[in-house]
Motif scaffolding. Sequence first.
Motif, mmCIF file in Angstrom:
data_model
loop_
_atom_site.group_PDB
_atom_site.id
_atom_site.type_symbol
_atom_site.label_atom_id
_atom_site.label_comp_id
_atom_site.label_asym_id
_atom_site.label_seq_id
_atom_site.Cartn_x
_atom_site.Cartn_y
_atom_site.Cartn_z
ATOM 1 N N ASN A 45 0.858 -1.176 0.000
ATOM 2 C CA ASN A 45 0.000 0.000 0.000
ATOM 3 C C ASN A 45 0.898 1.231 0.000
ATOM 4 O O ASN A 45 1.536 1.538 1.006
ATOM 5 C CB ASN A 45 -0.910 0.039 1.233
ATOM 6 C CG ASN A 45 -1.817 -1.164 1.322
ATOM 7 O OD1 ASN A 45 -2.823 -1.254 0.653
ATOM 8 N ND2 ASN A 45 -1.432 -2.131 2.170
ATOM 9 N N SER A 46 0.942 1.923 -1.143
ATOM 10 C CA SER A 46 1.840 3.067 -1.214
ATOM 11 C C SER A 46 1.553 3.881 -2.468
ATOM 12 O O SER A 46 0.856 3.438 -3.393
ATOM 13 C CB SER A 46 3.298 2.601 -1.216
ATOM 14 O OG SER A 46 4.172 3.699 -1.153
ATOM 15 N N LYS A 47 2.132 5.079 -2.477
ATOM 16 C CA LYS A 47 2.096 5.945 -3.644
ATOM 17 C C LYS A 47 3.494 6.001 -4.237
ATOM 18 O O LYS A 47 4.471 6.238 -3.537
ATOM 19 C CB LYS A 47 1.628 7.352 -3.269
ATOM 20 C CG LYS A 47 1.559 8.318 -4.436
ATOM 21 C CD LYS A 47 1.062 9.681 -3.976
ATOM 22 C CE LYS A 47 0.992 10.667 -5.138
ATOM 23 N NZ LYS A 47 0.532 12.004 -4.700
ATOM 24 N N PHE A 68 -0.963 2.120 -5.045
ATOM 25 C CA PHE A 68 -1.220 0.707 -4.791
ATOM 26 C C PHE A 68 -2.043 0.561 -3.514
ATOM 27 O O PHE A 68 -1.818 1.261 -2.525
ATOM 28 C CB PHE A 68 0.087 -0.071 -4.614
ATOM 29 C CG PHE A 68 0.877 -0.243 -5.876
ATOM 30 C CD1 PHE A 68 0.795 -1.427 -6.589
ATOM 31 C CD2 PHE A 68 1.705 0.768 -6.348
ATOM 32 C CE1 PHE A 68 1.531 -1.597 -7.750
ATOM 33 C CE2 PHE A 68 2.434 0.606 -7.506
ATOM 34 C CZ PHE A 68 2.361 -0.580 -8.213
ATOM 35 N N MET A 69 -2.972 -0.396 -3.534
ATOM 36 C CA MET A 69 -3.713 -0.766 -2.330
ATOM 37 C C MET A 69 -3.923 -2.275 -2.367
ATOM 38 O O MET A 69 -4.496 -2.811 -3.316
ATOM 39 C CB MET A 69 -5.062 -0.047 -2.267
ATOM 40 C CG MET A 69 -5.852 -0.332 -0.984
ATOM 41 S SD MET A 69 -7.362 0.651 -0.855
ATOM 42 C CE MET A 69 -6.649 2.278 -0.604
ATOM 43 N N ILE A 89 -3.035 -1.976 -8.279
ATOM 44 C CA ILE A 89 -3.000 -0.579 -8.715
ATOM 45 C C ILE A 89 -4.431 -0.061 -8.785
ATOM 46 O O ILE A 89 -5.267 -0.600 -9.520
ATOM 47 C CB ILE A 89 -2.322 -0.454 -10.085
ATOM 48 C CG1 ILE A 89 -0.866 -0.920 -10.017
ATOM 49 C CG2 ILE A 89 -2.387 0.974 -10.594
ATOM 50 C CD1 ILE A 89 -0.165 -0.917 -11.349
ATOM 51 N N ILE A 90 -4.729 0.971 -8.007
ATOM 52 C CA ILE A 90 -6.083 1.534 -8.023
ATOM 53 C C ILE A 90 -6.117 2.890 -8.719
ATOM 54 O O ILE A 90 -7.194 3.372 -9.080
ATOM 55 C CB ILE A 90 -6.649 1.661 -6.598
ATOM 56 C CG1 ILE A 90 -5.814 2.658 -5.773
ATOM 57 C CG2 ILE A 90 -6.723 0.304 -5.921
ATOM 58 C CD1 ILE A 90 -6.458 3.038 -4.466
ATOM 59 N N ASP A 91 -4.965 3.497 -8.921
ATOM 60 C CA ASP A 91 -4.944 4.809 -9.560
ATOM 61 C C ASP A 91 -3.591 5.013 -10.247
ATOM 62 O O ASP A 91 -2.544 4.775 -9.645
ATOM 63 C CB ASP A 91 -5.183 5.916 -8.535
ATOM 64 C CG ASP A 91 -5.420 7.259 -9.195
ATOM 65 O OD1 ASP A 91 -6.575 7.585 -9.459
ATOM 66 O OD2 ASP A 91 -4.428 7.984 -9.435
#
Length: 732
Positions: free
Chosen positions: A481-483, A508-509, A513-515
């Motif tokens: 979980n990170s940007k 990331f979550m 990849i969510i965005d």
Amino acid sequence: MTKIIIKIISTIVFLLILIIFYLSYFGIKTDKFNEQITNKVLEINKRIKLDLNNVSFLLNPYNFTVKVVTTNPKIYLEDSQLEIKRIKTNISLKALVESRFLIENLQISTKAIKINNVILLARSFRNSTALSLLNSFSKGGSLTADINLNFDHNGRLQDDYQIKGFIKKSEFNFLNRFSVKNLNFLFDVSKNKYSLTEIKTEFNNIKLSSPLIQINKKNDLFLLKGSILTSEKNYNEKQLGTLLNGFFANIDLQKVSFSSVNEFTFNVSKKLKLNDLNVESQVILNQLNIKDNFLDLKSYLPNLNKIIKFKNHKIKINYNKKKLDIKGTGEVLINDKSDTLDYSIVKKNDHFLFDTKINLKNKKLLIESLDFEKEEGLDSSISIKGNFKKNDTIKFDLISFQEKNNKILVKNLNLNKHYKVISIGSLKINYLNNKDIKNQLTLKKNKSKYNIIGENFDATKLINELIDGENKNSSIFDNFNSKVSIKINKTYIDKINFINDLSGTLIFMNNKIIDVKLDSIFQNKKNINLSISTNNNNEKITRLVTDYPNPLIKRYNFIKGFDGGYLNYHSIKKDGISNSLLVIDTFNVKKVPVFARLLSLASLQGIADLLTGEGIRFSNFEMKSSTQKNVITIEELYAIGPSVSILMNGYIQANTLISLRGTLVPATTINKTIATIPLLGNILVGKKTGEGVFGVSFKIKGTPNDLKTSVNPIKTLTPRFITRSLEKIKKN
């Protein structure tokens, strides 16, 4: 008279001297004191019965004592008999004259006595749990001893006793796990001090020897100090298994040959509890063959024959206060090609620290994820430093690879017990990959975020994996979980084509990849943009837009000579199902082998010739598809152009099976059909089954490398084809 007196006195003195000489040299034998000796022994231990033969008395005129000797006496203890060779003692003349049997010194020489009987004798004086356990562990052997005991005037044993002797062929079995056989040694015992010398035995069928082991008693502890030697020998896995206590539990040992010198000290309590163990070992590992069944190294070391050999290793092992420290250096052979290995392992409780360096020259190394290959014969080195806890995370403080100008450096990499990445501190790569593309990239962690900055990066393999393995759960991360912020000057999407100034972010979550927001430009100043977002319905929406789709289309080998166009890709994915729409406007295609075959079979050779000439131009291409697991279902693929148009559907299954069917017509037929619509509109659907406009139907089926095509050149067009053609013509 005087002469007579002198003569008498001389005679008496001579007789006395003669008597003293006789008593001193020959002595006398009698059983008069047997009962007194037996009673004296009973005072010491009432469970012991002593059976004496005649006792010899020898006079010692120098200290006015009498030496008492008896041979071959027997000692009975319960149902056991102890064979004694000789018993000696000294009694003062005064005590003897006064008929007081007072023992000042007692010397006992035994014959070979069974070890269990010796333990039984010891337990008769002072029983303990330790002696009881020792008796249960003992399986044989004998003891021969010379015992020297001194007593004070009150008959109490003094502290200056000494016992010497040897133990021969004794055996012990501890809990059916540790076996001691053929134990032989000399011993010298005095108060609070025990010395064992010339020790030889077999421990779990491993031959051991020791020049000296010293045991000193202090308070209620026994302090042991000594050395154990092993000579060079081949050992099997069963012999070493219990000795190493599962240290190589996951390793299939094939052949082991070593010798060692081991110095040790430790304490043992009366309850046999071991404390303060300290071991220093020097090990010469001549050979160790193991089967690689615990690490998959074949993907990194091609042609690995599954046997890894270690030869000529010099190892130092220290164990102190539950801390194990191993340092070694030697050769490692893979496929019988030798390189050097240095290593350090520290174990404390279940926590391991390791520091390893291997010089690779004679082995090829592959790192597929980085598209890197080190050729055999080139000097390189790998350094790995970190720590892990049993059944817990693995932490790599440093992973370093260096070969000439190629460098890969990883710091603070944390893996879970399933080797998934939890976090990484930094990654720095600077190497030339298999496509001769220089990769220069740095990844750094900043709190919970990551920054990727680089000059050059070859993303070909990454793009292939994203395209080919979109639905595979192949993440190397554990709940990531990170940007991630990206800024790379030049990013290759294949061996020739690259994009400049790639920048943007990825979020990331739970490893997904969510965005995504990525922007870049091609070398011809054309743009490319990628965005991924997740809405409130947990749908992942992906959009890719570019006015230079050529490099992306080139990835598909069945299309050659693609040129121009504007690409817009849009997809929505939820619950493992992806629905996509791909639109490409205004492009040319010069070679599509399957397409050319269809045109030829349909007797449209003039149009087919265009595929090898200037190309066929299309004004529009649309494909609606859905993807689930390994199956891509093409709901509708429609392409229209001045020369030819096509409409088809079907499915592609995991690059193993392709099945497509559709309709293909020349543009002139479509134009004529549309021109007749104002007068003959019902011709589009026909009044009867089978009526309609002329066209060509086709089928394509088979594996990607062996596609079979068939056409039916006499076929009415479907209303769907004409409707889709009308929609596109009206838009244009």
